[in-house]
Design an enzyme around this catalytic site. Structure first.
Site, PDB file in Angstrom:
ATOM      1  N   GLU A  25      -3.223  -0.403 -15.000  1.00  9.43           N
ATOM      2  CA  GLU A  25      -3.083   0.071 -13.615  1.00  9.43           C
ATOM      3  C   GLU A  25      -3.422   1.563 -13.513  1.00  9.43           C
ATOM      4  OE1 GLU A  25       0.142  -1.424 -11.186  1.00  9.43           O
ATOM      5  OE2 GLU A  25       0.558   0.626 -10.528  1.00  9.43           O
ATOM      6  N   THR A  49      -3.866   1.389  -7.348  1.00  9.75           N
ATOM      7  CA  THR A  49      -2.795   1.389  -6.343  1.00  9.75           C
ATOM      8  C   THR A  49      -3.303   1.935  -5.002  1.00  9.75           C
ATOM      9  OG1 THR A  49      -2.020   3.591  -6.949  1.00  9.75           O
ATOM     10  CG2 THR A  49      -1.004   1.726  -8.088  1.00  9.75           C
ATOM     11  N   ALA A 100       1.181   3.441   0.380  1.00 11.87           N
ATOM     12  CA  ALA A 100       1.745   2.742   1.542  1.00 11.87           C
ATOM     13  C   ALA A 100       1.500   3.594   2.784  1.00 11.87           C
ATOM     14  CB  ALA A 100       3.236   2.517   1.331  1.00 11.87           C
ATOM     15  N   HIS A 134      -4.993  -2.954  -4.962  1.00 12.99           N
ATOM     16  CA  HIS A 134      -3.669  -3.103  -4.348  1.00 12.99           C
ATOM     17  C   HIS A 134      -3.831  -2.854  -2.855  1.00 12.99           C
ATOM     18  CE1 HIS A 134      -1.134  -2.029  -8.166  1.00 12.99           C
ATOM     19  NE2 HIS A 134      -2.303  -2.537  -8.503  1.00 12.99           N
ATOM     20  N   ARG A 182       4.063  -5.027   0.099  1.00 11.43           N
ATOM     21  CA  ARG A 182       4.533  -4.461   1.367  1.00 11.43           C
ATOM     22  C   ARG A 182       4.422  -2.942   1.349  1.00 11.43           C
ATOM     23  NH1 ARG A 182      10.648  -3.717   2.676  1.00 11.43           N
ATOM     24  NH2 ARG A 182      10.130  -2.114   1.148  1.00 11.43           N
ATOM     25  N   GLY A 183       4.797  -2.316   0.227  1.00 13.24           N
ATOM     26  CA  GLY A 183       4.861  -0.852   0.166  1.00 13.24           C
ATOM     27  C   GLY A 183       6.248  -0.396   0.587  1.00 13.24           C
ATOM     28  N   ALA A 207       5.762  -8.509   2.347  1.00  9.45           N
ATOM     29  CA  ALA A 207       4.507  -8.796   1.637  1.00  9.45           C
ATOM     30  C   ALA A 207       4.037 -10.225   1.905  1.00  9.45           C
ATOM     31  CB  ALA A 207       4.692  -8.565   0.142  1.00  9.45           C
ATOM     32  N   LYS A 218       6.677 -15.853  -1.479  1.00 13.33           N
ATOM     33  CA  LYS A 218       5.340 -15.269  -1.692  1.00 13.33           C
ATOM     34  C   LYS A 218       4.470 -16.208  -2.527  1.00 13.33           C
ATOM     35  CE  LYS A 218       6.774 -11.091  -3.236  1.00 13.33           C
ATOM     36  NZ  LYS A 218       6.816  -9.626  -3.518  1.00 13.33           N
ATOM     37  N   LYS A 259      -4.258   7.799 -17.903  1.00 14.41           N
ATOM     38  CA  LYS A 259      -4.542   8.448 -19.194  1.00 14.41           C
ATOM     39  C   LYS A 259      -4.775   7.393 -20.262  1.00 14.41           C
ATOM     40  CE  LYS A 259      -3.468  12.871 -18.349  1.00 14.41           C
ATOM     41  NZ  LYS A 259      -4.551  13.768 -18.039  1.00 14.41           N
TER      42      LYS A 259
HETATM   43  P1  FAD Z   1       8.348  -7.612  -0.338  1.00  8.82           P
HETATM   44  O1  FAD Z   1       8.025  -8.829  -1.094  1.00  8.82           O
HETATM   45  O2  FAD Z   1       8.126  -7.625   1.120  1.00  8.82           O
HETATM   46  O3  FAD Z   1       9.885  -7.253  -0.634  1.00  8.82           O
HETATM   47  C1  FAD Z   1      10.448  -6.056  -0.146  1.00  8.82           C
HETATM   48  C2  FAD Z   1      11.931  -6.263   0.093  1.00  8.82           C
HETATM   49  O4  FAD Z   1      12.095  -7.132   1.212  1.00  8.82           O
HETATM   50  C3  FAD Z   1      12.648  -6.933  -1.073  1.00  8.82           C
HETATM   51  O5  FAD Z   1      13.952  -6.398  -1.152  1.00  8.82           O
HETATM   52  C4  FAD Z   1      12.703  -8.400  -0.661  1.00  8.82           C
HETATM   53  O6  FAD Z   1      13.774  -9.095  -1.261  1.00  8.82           O
HETATM   54  C5  FAD Z   1      12.875  -8.264   0.842  1.00  8.82           C
HETATM   55  N1  FAD Z   1      12.342  -9.423   1.581  1.00  8.82           N
HETATM   56  C6  FAD Z   1      11.174 -10.062   1.369  1.00  8.82           C
HETATM   57  N2  FAD Z   1      11.029 -11.102   2.224  1.00  8.82           N
HETATM   58  C7  FAD Z   1      12.135 -11.084   3.014  1.00  8.82           C
HETATM   59  C8  FAD Z   1      12.606 -11.889   4.091  1.00  8.82           C
HETATM   60  N3  FAD Z   1      11.882 -12.945   4.535  1.00  8.82           N
HETATM   61  N4  FAD Z   1      13.789 -11.580   4.668  1.00  8.82           N
HETATM   62  C9  FAD Z   1      14.528 -10.514   4.241  1.00  8.82           C
HETATM   63  N5  FAD Z   1      14.141  -9.724   3.221  1.00  8.82           N
HETATM   64  C10 FAD Z   1      12.970 -10.007   2.615  1.00  8.82           C
HETATM   65  N6  FAD Z   1       3.580   0.424  -3.561  1.00  8.82           N
HETATM   66  C11 FAD Z   1       2.563   1.066  -2.942  1.00  8.82           C
HETATM   67  O7  FAD Z   1       2.781   1.769  -1.959  1.00  8.82           O
HETATM   68  N7  FAD Z   1       1.275   0.941  -3.382  1.00  8.82           N
HETATM   69  C12 FAD Z   1       0.942   0.197  -4.456  1.00  8.82           C
HETATM   70  O8  FAD Z   1      -0.222   0.100  -4.820  1.00  8.82           O
HETATM   71  C13 FAD Z   1       1.991  -0.476  -5.146  1.00  8.82           C
HETATM   72  N8  FAD Z   1       1.737  -1.243  -6.219  1.00  8.82           N
HETATM   73  C14 FAD Z   1       2.761  -1.920  -6.829  1.00  8.82           C
HETATM   74  C15 FAD Z   1       2.468  -2.758  -7.919  1.00  8.82           C
HETATM   75  C16 FAD Z   1       3.472  -3.462  -8.563  1.00  8.82           C
HETATM   76  C17 FAD Z   1       3.135  -4.347  -9.728  1.00  8.82           C
HETATM   77  C18 FAD Z   1       4.821  -3.343  -8.107  1.00  8.82           C
HETATM   78  C19 FAD Z   1       5.921  -4.090  -8.801  1.00  8.82           C
HETATM   79  C20 FAD Z   1       5.126  -2.520  -7.034  1.00  8.82           C
HETATM   80  C21 FAD Z   1       4.106  -1.809  -6.381  1.00  8.82           C
HETATM   81  N9  FAD Z   1       4.353  -0.984  -5.286  1.00  8.82           N
HETATM   82  C22 FAD Z   1       3.314  -0.333  -4.654  1.00  8.82           C
HETATM   83  C23 FAD Z   1       5.718  -0.799  -4.801  1.00  8.82           C
HETATM   84  C24 FAD Z   1       6.122  -1.841  -3.752  1.00  8.82           C
HETATM   85  O9  FAD Z   1       5.273  -1.760  -2.645  1.00  8.82           O
HETATM   86  C25 FAD Z   1       7.574  -1.556  -3.359  1.00  8.82           C
HETATM   87  O10 FAD Z   1       8.416  -1.781  -4.449  1.00  8.82           O
HETATM   88  C26 FAD Z   1       8.096  -2.295  -2.141  1.00  8.82           C
HETATM   89  O11 FAD Z   1       9.393  -1.801  -1.823  1.00  8.82           O
HETATM   90  C27 FAD Z   1       8.228  -3.787  -2.333  1.00  8.82           C
HETATM   91  O12 FAD Z   1       7.023  -4.380  -2.242  1.00  8.82           O
HETATM   92  P2  FAD Z   1       6.861  -5.982  -2.260  1.00  8.82           P
HETATM   93  O13 FAD Z   1       5.442  -6.249  -2.143  1.00  8.82           O
HETATM   94  O14 FAD Z   1       7.635  -6.593  -3.351  1.00  8.82           O
HETATM   95  O15 FAD Z   1       7.601  -6.325  -0.856  1.00  8.82           O
END
Ligand code: FAD
Length: 297
Positions: free
Chosen positions: A18, A50, A53, A79, A109-110, A129, A170, A277
């Protein structure tokens, strides 16, 4: 199946790297050189880039993704976050990706940008997401859609069972595979695998490995995403505070050891947070026997 999902599902252990979008032209050149060094030294199934957000790094992500995709077609994942976005913004970027042959997306979602309420963040129609996964599947044309997972749970959903139900959504909506937040202890992965199995979440899961470059930075990242940093990791690295080379060697030992333990649990793909890096990554590759052999003369 895309090259990305194929590599994640392949029977042997594969690795992806990444990157984050650099700021400025000079930094962009540096990142490309670091990636090329990694690619020259070991097999990389794919790289991922990445995306800030709220679209803050959109241009940098697009440029790096396209530059990498030109060199390694089919082996780059972009991403994409949906927080604060609407179909108009996302659709325009996705159309550009598809036009350029970029068909592998990690749908996220971010985190909510500071000062934005959850209602404002979801005003464009994307609350979670899963909404982005559904949108990508509705648009069509993507070779793979990955999603994020969190072996220790997600800070916004303290109830692990509820979080797992959200993760399952998801996968059901069309996520092809999941890449995890970083963590250090293999037993957390084992617990997560068992929980996914109980919920019949059948998509491949790839653990995220964070080779530590800087302890304070690690603790900041971990506090933000709710990851546990074990005392053993802190103690092992704190000894090398004034010895940068020793620090990197120890960091590579820790990451390689973690990969070995995960391999024993059946892991077939690891996603390594490179922080742009090559040095520690290649040291990990040395330890795991991943280094490419020099061509015979
Ligand atoms: P979601 O799946 O939407 O989950 C977010 C929160 O909402 C969780 O607590 C989940 O339990 C809750 N939730 C989901 N669905 C529901 C529902 N129906 N009802 C109620 N609650 C719900 N961030 C960036 O900004 N840019 C990036 O490029 C980036 N890359 C990442 C890559 C990886 C591998 C990982 C693990 C994280 C990355 N992140 C990135 C961070 C990520 O965007 C954040 O951690 C964010 O808070 C959660 O994203 P998610 O896609 O899991 O969201």
């Amino acid at each position: 199946m895309s090259l990305v999902t194929e590599s994640i599902r392949s029977p042997g252990l594969t690795a992806s790297i990444e990157l984050f979008p650099p700021k400025g032209e000079k930094a962009a050149g540096r990142v490309l050189r670091e990636v090329e060094e990694i690619q020259a030294g070991m097999e990389v199934a794919f790289t991922s880039v990445t995306y800030g957000a709220g679209g803050s790094t959109q241009d940098g992500t697009l440029e790096l993704v396209l530059a990498l995709a030109q060199r390694h077609p089919g082996r780059v994942v972009a991403h994409l976050t949906c927080v604060g976005a609407g179909e108009g913004d996302l659709g325009a970027l996705l159309a550009l990706y598809l036009k350029s042959g970029m068909r592998d997306i990690l749908a996220l979602r971010g985190d909510l940008p500071e000062g934005m309420t959850p209602e404002q963040a979801a005003a464009g129609g994307f609350r979670h997401a899963v909404d982005l996964v559904r949108y990508l599947r509705k648009l069509g044309g993507f070779a793979s859609v990955g999603v994020a997972c969190f072996p220790e749970g997600h800070p916004e959903t303290p109830d692990l069972a509820a979080h797992l139900a959200h993760f399952a959504e998801k996968a059901e909506a069309g996520g092809d595979y999941a890449v995890s937040q970083f963590f250090f202890e293999a037993h957390l992965w084992e617990r997560f695998l068992e929980a996914c199995e109980r919920r019949r979440i059948g998509i491949p899961l790839a653990p995220g490995i964070m080779p530590v470059r800087d302890l304070e930075q690690l603790l900041r990242f971990a506090a933000r995403c709710g990851a546990t940093v074990p005392k053993s990791v802190v103690n092992a690295l704190a000894r090398y505070k004034d010895d940068p080379e020793g620090f990197k060697e120890r960091s590579a030992d820790l990451a390689a050891g973690q990969v070995e333990r995960l391999k024993a649990l059946g892991v077939r793909h690891v996603h390594i947070y490179s922080l742009n890096k090559s040095d520690i990554i290649l040291k990990i590759a040395d330890r795991l026997g991943w280094r490419k052999k020099a061509p015979a003369k």
